[in-house]
Every structure is written in structure tokens, then in C-alpha cells.
Design a protein around this motif. Sequence first.
Motif, PDB file in Angstrom:
ATOM      1  N   ASP A  20       6.883  -9.694   2.980  1.00 28.84           N
ATOM      2  CA  ASP A  20       5.611 -10.101   3.580  1.00 28.84           C
ATOM      3  C   ASP A  20       4.519  -9.037   3.464  1.00 28.84           C
ATOM      4  O   ASP A  20       3.388  -9.260   3.873  1.00 28.84           O
ATOM      5  CB  ASP A  20       5.809 -10.530   5.033  1.00 28.84           C
ATOM      6  N   GLU A  21       4.847  -7.876   2.893  1.00 33.91           N
ATOM      7  CA  GLU A  21       3.822  -6.864   2.639  1.00 33.91           C
ATOM      8  C   GLU A  21       3.038  -7.151   1.362  1.00 33.91           C
ATOM      9  O   GLU A  21       1.995  -6.534   1.125  1.00 33.91           O
ATOM     10  CB  GLU A  21       4.476  -5.481   2.498  1.00 33.91           C
ATOM     11  N   ILE A  22       3.550  -8.078   0.543  1.00 33.60           N
ATOM     12  CA  ILE A  22       2.942  -8.315  -0.770  1.00 33.60           C
ATOM     13  C   ILE A  22       2.654  -9.799  -0.914  1.00 33.60           C
ATOM     14  O   ILE A  22       3.517 -10.591  -1.328  1.00 33.60           O
ATOM     15  CB  ILE A  22       3.856  -7.832  -1.910  1.00 33.60           C
ATOM     16  N   GLY A  23       1.446 -10.212  -0.540  1.00 36.25           N
ATOM     17  CA  GLY A  23       1.048 -11.598  -0.677  1.00 36.25           C
ATOM     18  C   GLY A  23       0.594 -11.896  -2.099  1.00 36.25           C
ATOM     19  O   GLY A  23       0.463 -11.009  -2.943  1.00 36.25           O
ATOM     20  N   VAL A  24       0.329 -13.168  -2.360  1.00 35.60           N
ATOM     21  CA  VAL A  24      -0.180 -13.570  -3.671  1.00 35.60           C
ATOM     22  C   VAL A  24      -1.488 -12.834  -3.951  1.00 35.60           C
ATOM     23  O   VAL A  24      -2.396 -12.797  -3.114  1.00 35.60           O
ATOM     24  CB  VAL A  24      -0.388 -15.096  -3.728  1.00 35.60           C
ATOM     25  N   GLY A  25      -1.560 -12.205  -5.116  1.00 33.64           N
ATOM     26  CA  GLY A  25      -2.748 -11.454  -5.498  1.00 33.64           C
ATOM     27  C   GLY A  25      -2.773 -10.017  -5.030  1.00 33.64           C
ATOM     28  O   GLY A  25      -3.668  -9.258  -5.406  1.00 33.64           O
ATOM     29  N   ASP A  26      -1.781  -9.603  -4.234  1.00 30.37           N
ATOM     30  CA  ASP A  26      -1.748  -8.234  -3.723  1.00 30.37           C
ATOM     31  C   ASP A  26      -1.148  -7.274  -4.746  1.00 30.37           C
ATOM     32  O   ASP A  26      -0.260  -7.638  -5.529  1.00 30.37           O
ATOM     33  CB  ASP A  26      -0.929  -8.146  -2.440  1.00 30.37           C
ATOM     34  N   VAL A  27      -1.626  -6.014  -4.695  1.00 27.90           N
ATOM     35  CA  VAL A  27      -1.050  -4.920  -5.476  1.00 27.90           C
ATOM     36  C   VAL A  27      -0.655  -3.831  -4.482  1.00 27.90           C
ATOM     37  O   VAL A  27      -1.503  -3.316  -3.742  1.00 27.90           O
ATOM     38  CB  VAL A  27      -2.048  -4.365  -6.510  1.00 27.90           C
ATOM     39  N   HIS A  28       0.634  -3.502  -4.456  1.00 28.72           N
ATOM     40  CA  HIS A  28       1.215  -2.621  -3.445  1.00 28.72           C
ATOM     41  C   HIS A  28       1.654  -1.318  -4.111  1.00 28.72           C
ATOM     42  O   HIS A  28       2.385  -1.343  -5.101  1.00 28.72           O
ATOM     43  CB  HIS A  28       2.422  -3.333  -2.801  1.00 28.72           C
ATOM     44  N   THR A  29       1.213  -0.179  -3.594  1.00 25.20           N
ATOM     45  CA  THR A  29       1.577   1.113  -4.183  1.00 25.20           C
ATOM     46  C   THR A  29       2.748   1.741  -3.448  1.00 25.20           C
ATOM     47  O   THR A  29       2.928   1.551  -2.243  1.00 25.20           O
ATOM     48  CB  THR A  29       0.386   2.092  -4.140  1.00 25.20           C
ATOM     49  N   ASP A  34      11.060   9.553  -7.757  1.00 21.48           N
ATOM     50  CA  ASP A  34      10.097  10.452  -8.396  1.00 21.48           C
ATOM     51  C   ASP A  34       9.128   9.726  -9.320  1.00 21.48           C
ATOM     52  O   ASP A  34       8.529  10.350 -10.198  1.00 21.48           O
ATOM     53  CB  ASP A  34      10.817  11.554  -9.184  1.00 21.48           C
ATOM     54  N   GLN A  35       8.956   8.432  -9.137  1.00 22.72           N
ATOM     55  CA  GLN A  35       8.044   7.650  -9.969  1.00 22.72           C
ATOM     56  C   GLN A  35       6.997   6.963  -9.106  1.00 22.72           C
ATOM     57  O   GLN A  35       7.340   6.349  -8.089  1.00 22.72           O
ATOM     58  CB  GLN A  35       8.809   6.572 -10.751  1.00 22.72           C
ATOM     59  N   GLU A  36       5.741   7.061  -9.512  1.00 21.30           N
ATOM     60  CA  GLU A  36       4.708   6.243  -8.896  1.00 21.30           C
ATOM     61  C   GLU A  36       4.890   4.816  -9.396  1.00 21.30           C
ATOM     62  O   GLU A  36       4.977   4.568 -10.600  1.00 21.30           O
ATOM     63  CB  GLU A  36       3.319   6.749  -9.275  1.00 21.30           C
ATOM     64  N   MET A  37       4.969   3.850  -8.456  1.00 22.15           N
ATOM     65  CA  MET A  37       5.234   2.461  -8.796  1.00 22.15           C
ATOM     66  C   MET A  37       4.209   1.553  -8.122  1.00 22.15           C
ATOM     67  O   MET A  37       3.557   1.939  -7.150  1.00 22.15           O
ATOM     68  CB  MET A  37       6.636   2.042  -8.341  1.00 22.15           C
ATOM     69  N   ILE A  38       4.137   0.337  -8.632  1.00 20.70           N
ATOM     70  CA  ILE A  38       3.364  -0.711  -7.969  1.00 20.70           C
ATOM     71  C   ILE A  38       4.189  -1.983  -7.948  1.00 20.70           C
ATOM     72  O   ILE A  38       5.053  -2.206  -8.813  1.00 20.70           O
ATOM     73  CB  ILE A  38       2.012  -0.992  -8.663  1.00 20.70           C
ATOM     74  N   ALA A  39       3.923  -2.817  -6.945  1.00 20.36           N
ATOM     75  CA  ALA A  39       4.460  -4.178  -6.904  1.00 20.36           C
ATOM     76  C   ALA A  39       3.272  -5.118  -6.793  1.00 20.36           C
ATOM     77  O   ALA A  39       2.345  -4.866  -6.025  1.00 20.36           O
ATOM     78  CB  ALA A  39       5.397  -4.346  -5.714  1.00 20.36           C
ATOM     79  N   TRP A  40       3.290  -6.198  -7.576  1.00 23.36           N
ATOM     80  CA  TRP A  40       2.192  -7.158  -7.504  1.00 23.36           C
ATOM     81  C   TRP A  40       2.743  -8.572  -7.609  1.00 23.36           C
ATOM     82  O   TRP A  40       3.755  -8.826  -8.247  1.00 23.36           O
ATOM     83  CB  TRP A  40       1.136  -6.895  -8.572  1.00 23.36           C
ATOM     84  N   ARG A  41       2.062  -9.484  -6.894  1.00 22.09           N
ATOM     85  CA  ARG A  41       2.542 -10.863  -6.845  1.00 22.09           C
ATOM     86  C   ARG A  41       1.534 -11.769  -7.553  1.00 22.09           C
ATOM     87  O   ARG A  41       0.356 -11.830  -7.187  1.00 22.09           O
ATOM     88  CB  ARG A  41       2.752 -11.318  -5.399  1.00 22.09           C
ATOM     89  N   ALA A  42       2.014 -12.468  -8.591  1.00 25.14           N
ATOM     90  CA  ALA A  42       1.186 -13.366  -9.385  1.00 25.14           C
ATOM     91  C   ALA A  42       0.853 -14.629  -8.594  1.00 25.14           C
ATOM     92  O   ALA A  42       1.442 -14.891  -7.532  1.00 25.14           O
ATOM     93  CB  ALA A  42       1.896 -13.736 -10.689  1.00 25.14           C
ATOM     94  N   GLU A  43      -0.070 -15.426  -9.129  1.00 26.23           N
ATOM     95  CA  GLU A  43      -0.458 -16.664  -8.449  1.00 26.23           C
ATOM     96  C   GLU A  43       0.721 -17.621  -8.291  1.00 26.23           C
ATOM     97  O   GLU A  43       0.755 -18.420  -7.355  1.00 26.23           O
ATOM     98  CB  GLU A  43      -1.593 -17.343  -9.217  1.00 26.23           C
ATOM     99  N   SER A  44       1.691 -17.540  -9.181  1.00 26.38           N
ATOM    100  CA  SER A  44       2.885 -18.383  -9.082  1.00 26.38           C
ATOM    101  C   SER A  44       3.811 -17.941  -7.960  1.00 26.38           C
ATOM    102  O   SER A  44       4.765 -18.647  -7.618  1.00 26.38           O
ATOM    103  CB  SER A  44       3.656 -18.344 -10.404  1.00 26.38           C
TER     104      SER A  44
END
Length: 347
Positions: A20-29, A34-44
Motif C-alpha cells: 500500500d506504499e506504492i499506488g498506481v503511478g507511484d515511484v518509491h525510492t 548496497d544498491q539504490e533502487m526504485i519500485a514503480w506501479r504501472a497503470e495495469s
Amino acid sequence: MAKPPLSMKPTGWFQVAWSDEIGVGDVHTMKYFDQEMIAWRAESGQLTVMNAYCEHLGAHLGFGGTVVGEVLQCPFHGWQWSREGRNVCIPYEDRPNRGRRIKTYPVTECNQSVYIWHDMDGRAPFFDAPNVFGSFEGDSNVDAYYPQQRLFRQGLELHPQYVLENGVDFAHFKYVHETPIVPVFTRHDFTEPVSFVDFTITFEGDDGQKIEDVDSGVEAINGGLGIAVTKSWGMVDNRTISAITPVDEFTSDVRFMVYIGRPTGRAAEGDPARAETKARAFGEEVIRQFTQDVHIWAHQRYSDPPALASSEQQGFTAIRAWAMQFYPDGGGGSAAELAAAHERRSS
């Protein structure tokens, strides 16, 4: 802490966020292993976890990157990246750059959590993340439980294996959690990457009772070193999830979740608001007891070989041998081979 003689980059499923931290269209850092990452949720609704930097000129996609349908667009020059980490569009060119790719991670969502598969050798997942409502036998209806309660502690100096070893440490229950008697373990199964530990335990009564008279206990399932789920029986109905994820060579993030069962039978006919208040208080108590362990783990030094009492040998030897398979240099031998290697090392 002293750097543990264990890799902080083990193989397995590890939690990096809650769903629930990552809604549709969100980009989460985030930063893990030891890696910078992102999570993102597509419109689907599909979720992608990838390394954070654009392969063009290195912009961090978590700061201004935008979801455009099923792709992620870089804020710097508009390059678009697919869920597979491939460049699919350079807006001022006729064709994309097919030679560069952003590293992506296998991802799964269960337990209201986002898990990534981490493996230094790039191997595909070889076991499933345990599901607190799908991996135990019997009724596993999430609607029979109140909403999830959570603990999140960031950047603690502890290793995931400390938490897993706690699962076979029967003696600590009496001294850390003040149980009236020491529990008895009824199952240790470390033959597969997903392991099982069951024990009889009570938090009520006094030290005059016998373990044979106790009619309550816990079943635990360990999905590698990163995730452990438990189901309690004979007590207040509750299920828990602990998830420990390395951030760097010294620290990990700790997440802990608990579900408390809703009243059934005659108890369900009472005051719903009062029942929910009691359930929330019990959940808070379960979390409080977990923080007692966290306080010790965060100041612990890994002892290898440990000075074990004779009654502790079987559980600790088994779980440490089992854990070796998740490290880059741990080898791929059978549980018996790993146990023998650990015994030779400790002697």
C-alpha cells in the motif's frame, strides 16, 4: 557492531516495501543490498523493482521519474524504460537504445508486502515466499482477522540470520519474554530452503506447571533468511510476519506484522468496537515482545562457534548448516553435508 562473518548479500526473498506504499503511478525510492533502487506501479497495477539510475546519463529515476502507462520516463531527457528494464523510447530519436538495460529484480506481492528476489549470481527464484494465509494447513481466511498491525525499524546493526536463529532458541523465551516455563520444540525440518519449526509454549500460568499440560503453541515457516511467518494455536488467534532486509554491509531494516483473529461463536455476538480495541491491544503486545528481541539483536555480536549448552546443539547446528546455502560462498550441498561441514568447523 563488529562486522559479522556472514555475507550481508544472501540469496532469497526480502521485503523492500509494503504494497500500500506504492499506488498506481507511484515511484518509491529505497536502498537495499548496497544498491539504490526504485519500485514503480504501472497503470495495469503491475509492480517493478529496478536499480535507480537511468542508463543514459545517470539521473536518479526516483526523483522526478514518472509512470507513463506501462513504462517509466526519466525526468532528465524523457527516455522511457519498460518493466523489463529495457529502453523503449528516446523521444528525440527514431529508435531506442537496445544495448543498455537497467537491472530489474524478480518481485512478488503477498502478506500485503513487496518482496524482491536477491541473488548475487543472478539465479532465478528456487523457492516461494511464504504466505501467512496460504502456507499453513487449515483455514486461512484473511477476512477472519483484523487489519494488519506493523512495526518498522530502519538501519539497525543486525544480520537477518540473528532473527532466524531466534526461532530455535527455546531458552530465551523465559528470560526475554518472561514465559512461565521453557517451551519444547516438536519439529525442526531444515531439509529444504523453506524450513519449519514448531514448538509448544504458553504465556500464562506459573513455573510449577508441566509442559505436558500446555495446550498451545506456535508453527513457524522460514522462507530463506528474509521472511518468517508464524501461526499460533491454543492462544489468542494470531499470525505474524517478520522480514529482515540488509541495507548495506552493516545494517538491516526490520519489519514485523501481526494479524489478530476476529471473535467467533458466542464471542462474536458481543460489542464489536470493544472486541477490536482488545485485539489491537493484544497486537501491540505481540509487537512489544518482538521489540524486546530487536533490542538484543541490534547490540549482538555473532558468536562462531557459539558456546552452546548440550540441549541447544541440535537446533542451532541444524539452522546454521541450513543457512549456509543462502550465502554466495556457502555451496550447494545437502542439509546433511552442510551440517557435517559446520560440525567440523566448530570442533
